[in-house]
Every structure is written in C-alpha cells, then in structure tokens.
Design a protein around this motif. Structure first.
Motif, PDB file in Angstrom:
ATOM      1  N   UNK A 210     149.031  54.792  72.403  1.00 12.84           N
ATOM      2  CA  UNK A 210     149.961  55.768  72.272  1.00 12.84           C
ATOM      3  C   UNK A 210     150.939  55.090  72.205  1.00 12.84           C
ATOM      4  N   UNK A 211     151.104  53.614  71.779  1.00 11.37           N
ATOM      5  CA  UNK A 211     152.474  53.167  72.184  1.00 11.37           C
ATOM      6  C   UNK A 211     152.164  51.579  71.678  1.00 11.37           C
ATOM      7  N   UNK A 212     153.107  50.730  70.297  1.00 14.28           N
ATOM      8  CA  UNK A 212     152.447  49.812  69.624  1.00 14.28           C
ATOM      9  C   UNK A 212     153.064  48.312  70.252  1.00 14.28           C
ATOM     10  N   UNK A 213     154.494  49.187  71.449  1.00 12.52           N
ATOM     11  CA  UNK A 213     154.732  47.778  72.171  1.00 12.52           C
ATOM     12  C   UNK A 213     154.041  47.219  73.073  1.00 12.52           C
ATOM     13  N   UNK A 214     153.072  47.857  73.299  1.00 11.69           N
ATOM     14  CA  UNK A 214     152.551  47.646  74.793  1.00 11.69           C
ATOM     15  C   UNK A 214     151.128  47.217  74.574  1.00 11.69           C
ATOM     16  N   UNK A 215     150.871  47.179  72.943  1.00 12.83           N
ATOM     17  CA  UNK A 215     150.010  46.235  72.361  1.00 12.83           C
ATOM     18  C   UNK A 215     149.916  44.786  72.377  1.00 12.83           C
ATOM     19  N   UNK A 216     149.836  43.888  72.670  1.00 14.98           N
ATOM     20  CA  UNK A 216     150.366  42.683  73.062  1.00 14.98           C
ATOM     21  C   UNK A 216     149.528  41.929  72.217  1.00 14.98           C
ATOM     22  N   UNK A 217     149.352  40.830  71.393  1.00 16.73           N
ATOM     23  CA  UNK A 217     148.802  39.783  70.774  1.00 16.73           C
ATOM     24  C   UNK A 217     148.348  39.040  71.931  1.00 16.73           C
ATOM     25  N   UNK A 218     148.358  39.053  72.847  1.00 12.09           N
ATOM     26  CA  UNK A 218     147.729  38.529  73.954  1.00 12.09           C
ATOM     27  C   UNK A 218     146.250  39.373  74.592  1.00 12.09           C
ATOM     28  N   UNK A 219     146.407  40.966  74.097  1.00 13.43           N
ATOM     29  CA  UNK A 219     145.829  41.772  75.134  1.00 13.43           C
ATOM     30  C   UNK A 219     144.749  42.163  73.812  1.00 13.43           C
ATOM     31  N   UNK A 220     144.827  41.933  72.220  1.00 12.77           N
ATOM     32  CA  UNK A 220     144.601  41.962  70.589  1.00 12.77           C
ATOM     33  C   UNK A 220     142.927  41.221  71.488  1.00 12.77           C
ATOM     34  N   UNK A 221     143.793  39.337  71.979  1.00 18.56           N
ATOM     35  CA  UNK A 221     142.912  38.921  71.450  1.00 18.56           C
ATOM     36  C   UNK A 221     141.696  38.278  72.774  1.00 18.56           C
ATOM     37  N   UNK A 262     141.269  62.633  85.919  1.00 27.02           N
ATOM     38  CA  UNK A 262     142.749  62.375  85.211  1.00 27.02           C
ATOM     39  C   UNK A 262     142.660  61.833  83.413  1.00 27.02           C
ATOM     40  N   UNK A 263     143.573  62.340  83.402  1.00 29.14           N
ATOM     41  CA  UNK A 263     143.812  62.799  81.673  1.00 29.14           C
ATOM     42  C   UNK A 263     145.916  62.258  80.926  1.00 29.14           C
ATOM     43  N   UNK A 264     145.557  62.019  80.061  1.00 31.55           N
ATOM     44  CA  UNK A 264     146.972  61.860  79.578  1.00 31.55           C
ATOM     45  C   UNK A 264     147.108  62.942  78.289  1.00 31.55           C
ATOM     46  N   UNK A 265     148.386  63.873  78.605  1.00 36.84           N
ATOM     47  CA  UNK A 265     147.949  65.337  76.868  1.00 36.84           C
ATOM     48  C   UNK A 265     148.222  64.244  75.893  1.00 36.84           C
ATOM     49  N   UNK A 266     148.808  62.665  75.386  1.00 39.33           N
ATOM     50  CA  UNK A 266     149.211  62.813  74.480  1.00 39.33           C
ATOM     51  C   UNK A 266     147.559  61.056  74.254  1.00 39.33           C
ATOM     52  N   UNK A 267     146.158  61.831  74.987  1.00 37.61           N
ATOM     53  CA  UNK A 267     145.094  60.745  74.050  1.00 37.61           C
ATOM     54  C   UNK A 267     144.634  61.181  73.092  1.00 37.61           C
ATOM     55  N   UNK A 268     144.624  60.110  72.611  1.00 31.28           N
ATOM     56  CA  UNK A 268     144.277  60.403  71.024  1.00 31.28           C
ATOM     57  C   UNK A 268     142.993  60.547  70.655  1.00 31.28           C
ATOM     58  N   UNK A 269     142.128  59.836  72.007  1.00 29.94           N
ATOM     59  CA  UNK A 269     140.600  59.127  72.141  1.00 29.94           C
ATOM     60  C   UNK A 269     139.786  60.804  72.185  1.00 29.94           C
ATOM     61  N   UNK A 270     140.265  60.496  73.296  1.00 29.32           N
ATOM     62  CA  UNK A 270     139.415  61.881  74.001  1.00 29.32           C
ATOM     63  C   UNK A 270     140.410  63.088  74.624  1.00 29.32           C
ATOM     64  N   UNK A 271     140.498  64.089  73.908  1.00 31.39           N
ATOM     65  CA  UNK A 271     141.956  64.959  73.952  1.00 31.39           C
ATOM     66  C   UNK A 271     141.519  65.703  75.669  1.00 31.39           C
ATOM     67  N   UNK A 272     142.673  66.441  75.989  1.00 30.90           N
ATOM     68  CA  UNK A 272     142.902  66.702  77.401  1.00 30.90           C
ATOM     69  C   UNK A 272     141.946  67.689  77.631  1.00 30.90           C
ATOM     70  N   UNK A 273     141.726  68.551  77.021  1.00 27.48           N
ATOM     71  CA  UNK A 273     141.028  69.388  76.568  1.00 27.48           C
ATOM     72  C   UNK A 273     139.320  69.595  77.838  1.00 27.48           C
ATOM     73  N   UNK A 274     138.874  67.937  77.127  1.00 30.43           N
ATOM     74  CA  UNK A 274     137.583  67.884  77.829  1.00 30.43           C
ATOM     75  C   UNK A 274     138.427  67.190  79.388  1.00 30.43           C
ATOM     76  N   UNK A 275     139.142  66.968  79.957  1.00 28.95           N
ATOM     77  CA  UNK A 275     139.431  66.828  81.660  1.00 28.95           C
ATOM     78  C   UNK A 275     138.811  68.411  82.016  1.00 28.95           C
ATOM     79  N   UNK A 276     139.825  68.799  80.803  1.00 30.14           N
ATOM     80  CA  UNK A 276     140.211  70.665  82.141  1.00 30.14           C
ATOM     81  C   UNK A 276     138.783  71.236  81.509  1.00 30.14           C
ATOM     82  N   UNK A 277     137.806  70.688  80.919  1.00 28.98           N
ATOM     83  CA  UNK A 277     136.418  71.293  81.264  1.00 28.98           C
ATOM     84  C   UNK A 277     135.637  70.311  82.078  1.00 28.98           C
ATOM     85  N   UNK A 278     136.296  69.465  82.043  1.00 31.44           N
ATOM     86  CA  UNK A 278     134.894  68.659  83.354  1.00 31.44           C
ATOM     87  C   UNK A 278     135.861  69.255  84.975  1.00 31.44           C
ATOM     88  N   UNK A 279     137.206  69.358  84.909  1.00 31.18           N
ATOM     89  CA  UNK A 279     137.028  69.842  86.005  1.00 31.18           C
ATOM     90  C   UNK A 279     137.048  71.236  87.037  1.00 31.18           C
TER      91      UNK A 279
END
Length: 327
Positions: A210-221, A262-279
C-alpha cells in the motif's frame, strides 16, 4: 498471398515477437543460492526428493519461532523480525515448495497439505516441540492447519493477515486481487509460467504494501528472481489461493493455545474483517489491528510489530512459553 492471409501472418509474427521479448528462462538454483542464501541458510532433503531450505537464526537453545511466508514470498520476508528478536529467540524461517530456495521434485503436486507436510518435516527433523508457529497470508493458513492437527507441539500461534478461515478473498473485496483473477484463467496460468513477471510482481507488491515508495527495484528483483527458480512458476500457478477452509473454521473454537492475530486495516489483499473473524473464533486470541498498514506489517512496521510480538511472547497469563494450562 491474399490481404487477409498477410494480415494473419503479420499478427502471428507480432505475437511471436512479443512472446520472445517477454520470455524468461529459469534461473538455476546454483545462481539463486549464491545470490540469496546466507550463513544462516540450511537445507533438508526430504524422502520425496525435495530440497527444503530454511534459515536458522538465533541461539540454538532459545525458545523457537517457526515462520511461514505467504504466496510468492520467501523466508526473506521475516528477516526484519528476525534481526529484532534473534537475541532472545531461535527463529526458523522456512521456504515453502515453489518459493525461495526450496527445490521441489518434478513429481510434486502443489497443495495446502503438501506445504503443511514441509512444516511437519522440519519439526520432525529438528525434534521441535512447543514452538510458536507464525504465518503470514497463505502461510497463516499453512500454520493454522498444522497447529490444529498437532496442538501438543504448539506453544502458541501467530496469524498475520491470514487467509483460510473466512470468506474467500475473491468475494470479500469489490474487485478480486489481480493475481487471483489471473490464476482463474488457464491461458493466463500458461503465460505466467514463461514470461517476464516483473510488472506483475511490482503491481502485487504495491498492493501488499500500500506504499509505492516501499517497493524498491531491489525488492521487485528479489521476488522476480526467486519466482524463476526451476519449477517455481509451475507450482505458483497451480496453487489455489484465498479459499475458505471450512474444516479449519469449525476447529478454531477448539484450539486452546494462545494466539496472536495481526492485521492492517488498509490491507488490500486480505480484508481486516478476516482477522476479526479468526480472532473471534479462537478462545485465547489477542487481536492487533494497525491503522493505515497493509498486508505485511512485519516488513512495513517491523520495529512496532516485532515489539508487539515480543510483548505478547513474554508477558501476561497467556504468554505462549509459560507452562500449559491444565485441560
């Protein structure tokens, strides 16, 4: 040659040229080992011929944390936590089949149970008992499946943006993640086994962070290189990800080990609702939700999330390394 035939020929030549430009060969493990292994790398040869790679970090006699990465990721994802916890804990960071530096035999059939079997093999080979098992995303489903089947070997469970115990990813978001849509197409799966994955990897990582700056070329490689290990693309495109495991969901209320969710509420892949259901389904769960954070808090906010994990491991009546409560 007719005009129509010339047009068809030109289209065919253009498609062939595009395929040739995008074609990417496998990278031999000998090259990848030199590039991504380190002095903590270990390999375990399983009876089926699999060369299972894991990283062994921290004192050998310390309490053990076994970490299982998510889809298309690797043991490298856990290094930010390992560097912060290695003085107190022994961390075993596993590479699942089709991921990282683990080499699967040609006969390997990708499946959830096949990945769980690798965790079991590591536990048996190292004679591990009373570990805290940690999983992110798909690795959370692997970890939970193992823990539910082997509770006596588990001191505690940590699920970070885990899948598997709620509605499928593809039905809990307005638009399913791009990789989920691609894997639903046989043509796309075939193409993904052969072409340059860099644009798809970059897109997927940006969604995860969720952060373009954190995705470096080295990480993509790094992600792209490891996906090109022999056999990896076949396994990655053969896995069915993001599906609910109804058996797991039914058994969660019976799992009596301390669990950190643990979950981030800005997770675009697995919604935080899943973490709440598991907990909510687990009798001894603690839920931590990080505002504004995406799918990989162990990388995005390594210091804060590692501190939360350390506090949970060490303190309180539900510390996983305290003696088990009488049943």
């Amino acid at each position: 040659m007719t005009k129509a035939a010339r047009k068809v020929a030109m289209i065919g030549m253009g498609a062939a040229a595009l395929a040739l430009a995008l074609w990417r060969r496998d990278i031999p493990f000998s090259v990848l080992d030199r590039r991504y292994a380190d002095d903590r790398s270990r390999w375990l040869t399983l009876p089926n011929g699999m060369r299972l790679h894991y990283r062994d970090i921290g004192p050998v006699d310390a309490p053990v944390l076994v970490c299982v990465h998510g889809y298309s990721a690797s043991s490298l994802d856990w290094l930010p936590w390992a560097e912060r916890l290695k003085s107190t804990y022994r961390l075993l960071l596993i590479d699942l089949p089709g991921h990282g530096l683990t080499a699967a035999p040609d006969s390997y059939e990708p499946s959830l149970l096949g990945m769980v079997a690798c965790v079991a093999a590591l536990m048996e080979a190292l004679s591990l008992a009373r570990v805290v098992l940690i999983g992110n995303s798909m690795g959370g489903q692997v970890a939970a499946t193992y823990a539910l089947a082997n509770p006596d070997r588990i001191a505690g469970l940590v699920l970070v943006a885990s899948i598997g115990a709620a509605e499928p990813v593809s039905t809990t978001t307005a638009s399913p993640p791009f990789v989920v849509r691609l894997l639903g197409s046989a043509i796309a799966r075939f193409a993904l086994r052969h072409i340059d994955l860099t644009p798809l990897v970059r897109h997927g990582l940006r969604n995860a962070f969720g952060d373009r700056e954190a995705v470096t070329d080295a990480l993509v490689q790094q992600y792209t290189d490891l996906a090109r290990a022999p056999g990896h693309r076949e396994i990655l495109t053969g896995l069915q990800i993001g599906q609910r495991d109804t058996a797991m969901l039914a058994r969660l209320p019976l799992f009596d080990r301390p669990t950190l969710v643990m979950s981030g509420d800005a997770d675009r892949l697995v919604p935080v609702a899943q973490a709440r259901a598991i907990a909510a389904a687990l009798p001894r769960a603690r839920l931590i939700v990080y505002p504004g954070i995406g799918h990989v808090p162990m990388q995005q906010i390594a210091e804060r999330s590692a501190a939360d994990l350390r506090d949970w491991l060490a303190a309180g009546p539900d510390s996983p390394f305290r003696p088990s409560r009488p049943r």
